[in-house]
Design a protein around this motif. Structure first.
Motif, PDB file in Angstrom:
ATOM      1  N   SER A   1       0.867  -1.190  -0.046  1.00 44.29           N
ATOM      2  CA  SER A   1       0.024  -0.060   0.077  1.00 44.29           C
ATOM      3  C   SER A   1       0.993   1.302  -0.016  1.00 44.29           C
ATOM      4  O   SER A   1       2.158   1.214   0.293  1.00 44.29           O
ATOM      5  CB  SER A   1      -0.876   0.018   1.228  1.00 44.29           C
ATOM      6  OG  SER A   1      -0.210   0.446   2.410  1.00 44.29           O
ATOM      7  N   ILE A   2       0.231   2.350  -0.433  1.00 43.34           N
ATOM      8  CA  ILE A   2       1.050   3.628  -0.243  1.00 43.34           C
ATOM      9  C   ILE A   2       1.577   4.035   1.106  1.00 43.34           C
ATOM     10  O   ILE A   2       2.717   4.409   1.096  1.00 43.34           O
ATOM     11  CB  ILE A   2       0.145   4.697  -0.715  1.00 43.34           C
ATOM     12  CG1 ILE A   2      -0.110   4.627  -2.247  1.00 43.34           C
ATOM     13  CG2 ILE A   2       0.781   6.136  -0.588  1.00 43.34           C
ATOM     14  CD1 ILE A   2      -1.198   5.451  -2.934  1.00 43.34           C
ATOM     15  N   SER A   3       0.738   3.669   1.878  1.00 42.13           N
ATOM     16  CA  SER A   3       1.185   4.006   3.435  1.00 42.13           C
ATOM     17  C   SER A   3       2.393   3.198   3.753  1.00 42.13           C
ATOM     18  O   SER A   3       3.255   3.726   4.387  1.00 42.13           O
ATOM     19  CB  SER A   3       0.265   3.971   4.248  1.00 42.13           C
ATOM     20  OG  SER A   3      -0.671   2.994   4.009  1.00 42.13           O
ATOM     21  N   ALA A   4       2.479   1.763   3.301  1.00 44.36           N
ATOM     22  CA  ALA A   4       3.495   1.014   3.758  1.00 44.36           C
ATOM     23  C   ALA A   4       4.816   1.606   2.988  1.00 44.36           C
ATOM     24  O   ALA A   4       5.889   1.549   3.512  1.00 44.36           O
ATOM     25  CB  ALA A   4       3.354  -0.370   3.308  1.00 44.36           C
ATOM     26  N   LYS A   5       4.535   2.066   1.567  1.00 42.16           N
ATOM     27  CA  LYS A   5       5.740   2.308   0.837  1.00 42.16           C
ATOM     28  C   LYS A   5       6.263   3.555   1.630  1.00 42.16           C
ATOM     29  O   LYS A   5       7.530   3.700   1.665  1.00 42.16           O
ATOM     30  CB  LYS A   5       5.388   2.867  -0.535  1.00 42.16           C
ATOM     31  CG  LYS A   5       5.458   1.830  -1.716  1.00 42.16           C
ATOM     32  CD  LYS A   5       5.158   2.142  -3.066  1.00 42.16           C
ATOM     33  CE  LYS A   5       4.898   0.877  -3.557  1.00 42.16           C
ATOM     34  NZ  LYS A   5       3.911   1.361  -4.752  1.00 42.16           N
ATOM     35  N   LYS A   6       5.361   4.618   2.163  1.00 42.18           N
ATOM     36  CA  LYS A   6       5.774   5.860   3.028  1.00 42.18           C
ATOM     37  C   LYS A   6       6.490   5.441   3.998  1.00 42.18           C
ATOM     38  O   LYS A   6       7.925   5.999   4.359  1.00 42.18           O
ATOM     39  CB  LYS A   6       4.549   6.557   3.182  1.00 42.18           C
ATOM     40  CG  LYS A   6       4.135   7.798   2.192  1.00 42.18           C
ATOM     41  CD  LYS A   6       3.330   8.416   2.681  1.00 42.18           C
ATOM     42  CE  LYS A   6       2.311   9.406   1.757  1.00 42.18           C
ATOM     43  NZ  LYS A   6       1.076   9.683   1.981  1.00 42.18           N
ATOM     44  N   ASP A   7       6.293   4.351   4.706  1.00 44.05           N
ATOM     45  CA  ASP A   7       6.736   4.043   5.935  1.00 44.05           C
ATOM     46  C   ASP A   7       8.152   3.466   5.672  1.00 44.05           C
ATOM     47  O   ASP A   7       9.164   3.931   6.155  1.00 44.05           O
ATOM     48  CB  ASP A   7       5.896   2.654   6.479  1.00 44.05           C
ATOM     49  CG  ASP A   7       6.334   2.256   7.849  1.00 44.05           C
ATOM     50  OD1 ASP A   7       6.572   3.224   8.679  1.00 44.05           O
ATOM     51  OD2 ASP A   7       6.409   1.206   8.225  1.00 44.05           O
ATOM     52  N   GLU A   8       8.353   2.605   4.411  1.00 41.79           N
ATOM     53  CA  GLU A   8       9.752   2.212   4.227  1.00 41.79           C
ATOM     54  C   GLU A   8      10.469   3.178   3.951  1.00 41.79           C
ATOM     55  O   GLU A   8      11.806   3.127   4.371  1.00 41.79           O
ATOM     56  CB  GLU A   8       9.629   1.330   3.136  1.00 41.79           C
ATOM     57  CG  GLU A   8      10.362   0.246   2.909  1.00 41.79           C
ATOM     58  CD  GLU A   8      10.026  -0.994   2.113  1.00 41.79           C
ATOM     59  OE1 GLU A   8       9.935  -0.842   0.931  1.00 41.79           O
ATOM     60  OE2 GLU A   8       9.530  -2.014   2.743  1.00 41.79           O
ATOM     61  N   PHE A   9      10.014   4.372   3.264  1.00 40.60           N
ATOM     62  CA  PHE A   9      10.913   5.405   2.601  1.00 40.60           C
ATOM     63  C   PHE A   9      11.305   6.170   3.877  1.00 40.60           C
ATOM     64  O   PHE A   9      12.462   6.587   3.981  1.00 40.60           O
ATOM     65  CB  PHE A   9       9.964   6.228   1.715  1.00 40.60           C
ATOM     66  CG  PHE A   9      10.637   7.761   1.336  1.00 40.60           C
ATOM     67  CD1 PHE A   9      11.692   7.645   0.276  1.00 40.60           C
ATOM     68  CD2 PHE A   9      10.287   8.801   1.958  1.00 40.60           C
ATOM     69  CE1 PHE A   9      12.270   8.727   0.015  1.00 40.60           C
ATOM     70  CE2 PHE A   9      10.764   9.951   1.346  1.00 40.60           C
ATOM     71  CZ  PHE A   9      11.954   9.749   0.340  1.00 40.60           C
ATOM     72  N   GLY A  10      10.398   6.215   4.707  1.00 40.77           N
ATOM     73  CA  GLY A  10      10.820   7.077   6.094  1.00 40.77           C
ATOM     74  C   GLY A  10      12.050   6.356   6.729  1.00 40.77           C
ATOM     75  O   GLY A  10      12.671   6.951   6.965  1.00 40.77           O
TER      76      GLY A  10
END
Lengths: 319, 298
Positions: A21-30
Motif C-alpha cells: 500500500s502507499i502508506s507501507a511504501k511511505k513507511d519504508e521510505f521514512g
C-alpha cells in the motif's frame, strides 16, 4: 485455466492485498531516510574524532614532545625560544584555567539555579510559568559574544574599580560563565523537579511534613540525579565556551595565583592561536593537541551524565 | 554486545588516528593545485592587519577590471602562508616573512611587499610618561620593571597587554624591542582593536599598536629615545619598530594576480588608500629590512 488467470489479474481486491500500500511504501521510505541520516551522523562523528585525534597526536608522534611534559608542564612558550633556544609546551596553565572557571562558575550557579527552579515548580508555579520560564529560555538563546561583550564593558571595569589591577582574570571569567550556564542548569533542574511524581508530595504532606520539610527531605532527594545531570550539562557548556571567556579572562598562559590573576583556558588559547600558526608546524600541532584534550573532556562529561542517568532515578521516568 | 561494539569502535579510531598521525606530516598542505592558471577570480587569505587595505584595493581594482572578482578573507598570517603554500588560494597575506614561520618552505613562495606598517608603544592616559629609552621599554616587556614610579611616572602598577603569541604585530615588536629576551607572560588579546579599547580604559596599562589604530582620547603615545613614531621617522629607520605587509604567491605571480599586485604597488593606491588607512607607502622608504631584521640602505 486462462479464465482463472484473467480473473486473477483483474481482481482489484486481490491486487490491493498483494501489493504494498502507499502508506507501507511511505513507511519504508521514512525508515530508509532516517537510517541514512543516522549513518551520515555516524560518519561525521567518526571523521571528527579521527581528524582531531590524528592531528592532536602529531605533537607526540612527529614532534616528539613528551606527553607527560606536555600535560604537566607549567610553562607555555610556543613561539619565542627561551635562553637555551628551546620552545616550551606545558599545557597545565590552560588545563587549570579551564577547570577553575568551570568549577567556580558551576559552584556559584548551582544554588541560584536550584532556588529559582524550586520557586518555579514548588512555590509559585503559576507566576513562575508565566514570567520566569520565558526569561530563563530567553537567556539560553543569547549568543555568547553578547555575554562576552557585556563582560568586557561591565564586569571587567567593575572588578578593576574594586580590586585594582586590570580586571581581567579568573573572577571575570567565572562571573560571565555563571550567567551563561545559569539558565542551562535552571531549565534542566526544573525538568528534574517536575518529574518527581505528585504522590511523593502528597504522601509527605499527608504525614504532616511542612512544605520546607517536603522540599528538602523528599523532592530534592528524589530529584538529585536529575539535578546532578543539570550541573554536569552546565559544566560541559562552561568548559567548551570559547568566545565569551576569551574576551574577559586575560589569556595569559600562566599558573593562576588568585581570583584576579589573568589566566588562559584551553579554548581561548586555541581560538587566539589557530590563525597565527602555519599548518604542519609544531605551534599548530600543539593547538590540535589542546583540541584533542577538549574533545576528551567533553567525552568525559558525557560519560558522567550517562553514569548519573544509570543510577536509580525517578526523574528518568520510572513512576 | 553493543558495549563491545562501542569499545571496538573507539579502539579502532584511536589506532587509525595514531597511525595516520605518525606517518603524515600534514593533512592539507601536500596538495598543490594549479591555481596559477589565468583565473579571473583572486582569493586573498591571511593577515587581519592587511585585510581592510586589501579589501579597499580589491574593490578599486574591480571597478576598473569588471570581469575580475577579488575576495578577501582574514584568518591570520599563519593561515595565509599555509594556504598559499598548499596552492588553495592565489594570494596569502602575512605580516611576517615566510622565513620566520617554521614549516613554510619560503623558497617556493614569492614575496610581494605592498605596504609598511609602523608600530608604537601606547599607554593609558594616566601614565604621564611621554618618552622612554629602548632599554626601559625592554625592561617593561620582560617584566623587570613593575611600577611606573621606577621610570619617573606616577606610582602605578604596570599592566602589560600583549598580542597573541605568533601574531604579526607582536613578532615585529618583539624582534625590534626585546633583542632576543623572553617576553613577560602577560595577558594577551587577539586584535589591534581590542588592545586599543583595553589600554584606553585600564589604568597603568601599556601595549603596542600599529599606527592606524593610535587614535582616541585616552591613549598616550610613547616616543623612544626622543624619536616620535611618525611616517618620516619610519622611512629613515629612525623609528625602528616597523615591518612589511606581504602578499605571497605560490611561485611567480602570473596573470590577473600579478596585475592586481602591480596595481596595489602603483602610486595611485600607495599614496591613496595605503596612506589613508594609516599604513606607510613603500615608495618613500629609504631603507629595507630583511627577514633577519637587518636594515640596509635602499
Amino acid at each position: 485455466m486462462t479464465r482463472r488467470h484473467n480473473k486473477n489479474s483483474q481482481d482489484p481486491i486481490r491486487n490491493s492485498l498483494l501489493q504494498k500500500s502507499i502508506s507501507a511504501k511511505k513507511d519504508e521510505f521514512g525508515r530508509s531516510l532516517s537510517l541514512s541520516a543516522l549513518i551520515l551522523i555516524g560518519v561525521v562523528v567518526f571523521s571528527i574524532f579521527f581528524f582531531v585525534l590524528s592531528r592532536g597526536l602529531m605533537t607526540f608522534t612527529l614532534d616528539h614532545i613528551n606527553p607527560f611534559n606536555f600535560i604537566f608542564g607549567t610553562v607555555w612558550n610556543p613561539t619565542s625560544p627561551d635562553a637555551n633556544g628551546n620552545l616550551q609546551f606545558g599545557a597545565m596553565p590552560m588545563i587549570v584555567g579551564s577547570f577553575l572557571v568551570t568549577l567556580l562558575s558551576a559552584l556559584v550557579a548551582t544554588p541560584f539555579a536550584i532556588a529559582t527552579s524550586l520557586f518555579m515548580v514548588e512555590i509559585q508555579p503559576n507566576w513562575g510559568k508565566k514570567i520566569m520560564q520565558p526569561v530563563v529560555e530567553l537567556l539560553v538563546g543569547i549568543p555568547s559574544v553578547v555575554y562576552g561583550f557585556i563582560g568586557l564593558t561591565v564586569v571587567v571595569p567593575f572588578l578593576r574599580n574594586i580590586f585594582g589591577g586590570s580586571g581581567f582574570g579568573i573572577l571575570a571569567g567565572t562571573i560571565v560563565l555563571f550567567v551563561m550556564i545559569l539558565p542551562t542548569i535552571t531549565s534542566l533542574t526544573i525538568d528534574a523537579l517536575k518529574n518527581v511524581p505528585n504522590h511523593y508530595r502528597e504522601s509527605a504532606l499527608a504525614i504532616g511534613a511542612t512544605r520546607w520539610q517536603m522540599i528538602y527531605k523528599v523532592i530534592l532527594r528524589a530529584a538529585t540525579p536529575g539535578i546532578l545531570t543539570a550541573i554536569v550539562f552546565g559544566m560541559a557548556r562552561a568548559f567548551g565556551e570559547a568566545l565569551a571567556v576569551q574576551m574577559v579572562v586575560g589569556n595569559a598562559a600562566i599558573m593562576p595565583n588568585g581570583l584576579m590573576s589573568s589566566a588562559a583556558t584551553l579554548t581561548s588559547v586555541l581560538t587566539q592561536g589557530i590563525g597565527n600558526t602555519a599548518d604542519g608546524s609544531v605551534q599548530n600541532d600543539v593547538l590540535w593537541t589542546l583540541a584533542m584534550l577538549l574533545l576528551i573532556m567533553s567525552l568525559f562529561f558525557n560519560l558522567i551524565i550517562g553514569l548519573i542517568g544509570k543510577q536509580t532515578n525517578i526523574s528518568k521516568g520510572k513512576r | 554486545m553493543r558495549k563491545n561494539l562501542t569499545r571496538i569502535g573507539i579502539i579502532l579510531i584511536a589506532v587509525l588516528a595514531l597511525y595516520y598521525g605518525s606517518t603524515h606530516r600534514s593533512l592539507t598542505s601536500n596538495v598543490v593545485g594549479s591555481t596559477q592558471a589565468k583565473t579571473k577570480n583572486i582569493l586573498i587569505v591571511g593577515s587581519t592587519a592587511l585585510q581592510p587595505l586589501a579589501e579597499r584595493a580589491g574593490s578599486e581594482y574591480e571597478k576598473i577590471n569588471k570581469e575580475t572578482s577579488i575576495t578577501v578573507q582574514g584568518g591570520g598570517s599563519g593561515a595565509g602562508l599555509t594556504q598559499v603554500q598548499a596552492g588553495s588560494v592565489q594570494i596569502g597575506s602575512s605580516d611576517i616573512f615566510a622565513e620566520q614561520q617554521s614549516s613554510i618552505q619560503a623558497a617556493k613562495l614569492s614575496d610581494h611587499r605592498v605596504a609598511v606598517v609602523g608600530i608604537a608603544p601606547v599607554t593609558n592616559k594616566d601614565v604621564t610618561i611621554k618618552n622612554l629609552s629602548m632599554d626601559q621599554l625592554r625592561k617593561i616587556f620582560t617584566g623587570e620593571v613593575k611600577n611606573w614610579r621606577d621610570l619617573g611616572g606616577p606610582d602605578l602598577a604596570i599592566t602589560v597587554v600583549n598580542r597573541s603569541s605568533g601574531s604579526g604585530t607582536r613578532t615585529v615588536f618583539e624582534k625590534s624591542v626585546l633583542a632576543g629576551q623572553t617576553a613577560l607572560h602577560a595577558q594577551e588579546q587577539d586584535s589591534n582593536g581590542t588592545v586599543q579599547k583595553i589600554v584606553a580604559s585600564a589604568p597603568g596599562s601599556i601595549s603596542y599598536l600599529s599606527f592606524g589604530y593610535i587614535t582616541g582620547a585616552n591613549l598616550n603615545t610613547i616616543s623612544i629615545d626622543h624619536v616620535k613614531p611618525t611616517q618620516s621617522n619610519v622611512e629613515t629607520n629612525k623609528w625602528k619598530i616597523w615591518g612589511y605587509e606581504h602578499m605571497y604567491t605560490h611561485g611567480k605571480a602570473e596573470g590577473e594576480t600579478a596585475k592586481f599586485i602591480k596595481y596595489f604597488q602603483s602610486k595611485k593606491i600607495q599614496s591613496g588608500i595605503v596612506k589613508k588607512l594609516g599604513y606607510i607607502p613603500l615608495a618613500g622608504m629609504q631603507v629595507t629590512k630583511n627577514s633577519q631584521g637587518k636594515v640596509s640602505g635602499k
